[in-house]
Design a protein around this motif. Structure first.
Motif, short mmCIF file in Angstrom:
data_model
loop_
_atom_site.label_atom_id
_atom_site.label_comp_id
_atom_site.label_asym_id
_atom_site.label_seq_id
_atom_site.Cartn_x
_atom_site.Cartn_y
_atom_site.Cartn_z
N LEU A 1 40.25 88.26 -26.80
CA LEU A 1 40.41 88.41 -25.35
C LEU A 1 41.78 87.91 -24.90
N ALA B 1 36.32 84.88 -20.55
CA ALA B 1 37.23 86.01 -20.35
C ALA B 1 38.19 85.73 -19.21
N TYR C 1 36.87 95.14 -18.18
CA TYR C 1 36.25 94.25 -19.16
C TYR C 1 34.76 94.15 -18.87
#
Length: 405
Positions: free
Chosen positions: A107, A131, A171
């Motif tokens: 990530l 994230a 995402y």
């Protein structure tokens, strides 16, 4: 003397992880913790790892396992991943695979790869806290990823342009998302891919929990759907991030990325600049253990964690006030709880720790804007059924004392 005035502006977005801080509570035996997204260490395949480690450091093997290795990763492990991905409907080659130090490193690399300051990242509302932590260093603007919403791609793109950048990626975790435990159905997955095509953006598919399904219908990964549409991984915009942390063991820090070769090639350059490679010894051991028992071990995890999920759902049903609601996942490690409007999960945590010695994660940490303070995340993978019921009863007493009805 202080060097803080020399720090880059990107550090302003770096914050301590609330979850990592809460993990320290696990050292206090009186605490019942539903906080971390942690696999039960009693279930680690320790004997298999011990055998593999002994072979890996033997005189015959040490010249490989203790040596530098290609930045792309240990080839036998990449080949195992190719076989595993094929079972998910994703045809790839070792050249489409990069081994990373856990999916968290992936990530970070993807944030670095795509985001210029003021670019927009589409994320869930809520989304995985890690994230946000990985992307924040690259100074993105966040917008809500909601395929069912009325906002169309044109409006999303216009808002991104007005903010001084463009939309770069979406995402998401399509299966048993962290923190909600919710799974996207096939139509929702198709809608994300349609939106990505219209916006011409990447799709980052975080599949950390995909293998942990306990009931219900399994849907193909977004990357599999896109390959079926386009016929070739090299034509796909979806980037799949996998991990052994939730299936085998998190301490080895072994994850992977599957994507088109140009993406992998650029990420390899990043890895060479960052840490050269993921630890060779860890890759070799992971490859051997995965080859030996991955399917059997995951089947056992599904049975144990599935029972714990049902225990927590039943306990919530028995003990929670009527004004509290929660998700009902079919897999993963988390249940998402909604408190009545006006309540504050962070304040509830303070009271819970002080009076009943029970921990959870306040939900506002999972929102890019810090909103929705009347939410919290519960983890069920670390506790047996009796402990789960005792912990939920403690939490119910805290809510009662706080006047939550």
């Amino acid at each position: 003397m202080s060097l803080t005035n020399l720090f880059a502006t990107r550090t302003e977005g770096m914050k301590a992880s609330e979850i990592r801080e809460l993990l320290k509570l696990l050292d206090q035996p009186e605490i019942i913790s539903f906080a971390g997204g942690i696999p039960d260490p009693a279930l680690f395949p320790r004997e298999a790892f011990a055998r593999a480690m002994a072979r890996a450091v033997s005189a015959e093997a040490a010249g490989t396992t203790l040596q530098y290795a290609p930045s792309e990763g240990y080839l036998p492990l990449r080949r195992w991943i190719v076989g595993y991905m094929a079972t998910l409907g994703i045809a790839c080659t070792p050249e489409n695979v990069l081994i990373t130090a856990g999916s968290q490193q992936a990530l970070d690399y993807l944030g670095k790869l795509f985001v210029d300051p003021s670019d927009t990242a589409l994320v869930g509302w809520p989304t995985y806290l890690g994230a946000l932590g990985a992307f924040n260093a690259y100074q993105p603007r966040y917008d809500r990823l909601d395929p069912a919403a009325n906002r169309g791609p044109a409006e999303i793109a216009a808002d991104a342009e007005a903010a001084g950048g463009r939309v770069k990626f979406a995402y998401l975790s399509a299966d048993f998302a962290n923190p909600t435990g919710v799974t996207m159905d096939l139509a929702e997955r198709e809608a994300v891919l349609d939106m990505a095509e219209t916006l011409d953006i990447a799709v980052i598919e975080d599949a950390a929990y995909q293998a942990l399904r306990y009931s219900g219908t399994a849907y193909p990964p977004l990357l599999a759907i896109e390959i079926a549409r386009k016929g070739d991984l090299e034509a796909c915009r979806t980037i799949y991030c996998g991990s052994f942390s939730k299936t085998l063991a998190p301490g080895l820090r072994v994850g992977w990325v599957v994507a088109a070769k140009p993406v992998i090639g650029q990420m390899v350059l990043m890895k060479q600049a960052a840490d050269l490679q993921t630890a060779t010894l860890n890759q070799v051991v992971t490859a051997e253990v995965a080859e030996e028992l991955f399917d059997e071990h995951v089947a056992m995890l599904r049975k144990v964690y599935g029972a714990r999920l049902q225990a927590m759902l039943a306990s919530l049903e028995r003990h929670m006030p009527k004004g509290v609601s929660w998700t009902r996942p079919e897999g993963g490690m988390f249940i998402w709880v909604h408190l009545p409007e006006g309540e504050d999960g962070a304040k509830l945590l303070e009271r819970a720790l002080a009076t009943e010695k029970v921990a959870f994660v306040p939900g506002n940490a999972f929102f890019a804007d810090g909103s929705n303070r009347n939410t919290l995340r519960l983890n069920f993978s670390m506790s047996d059924e009796a402990t789960i019921d005792a912990g939920i009863q403690r939490l119910a007493r805290v809510m009662d004392a706080a006047g939550i009805r």
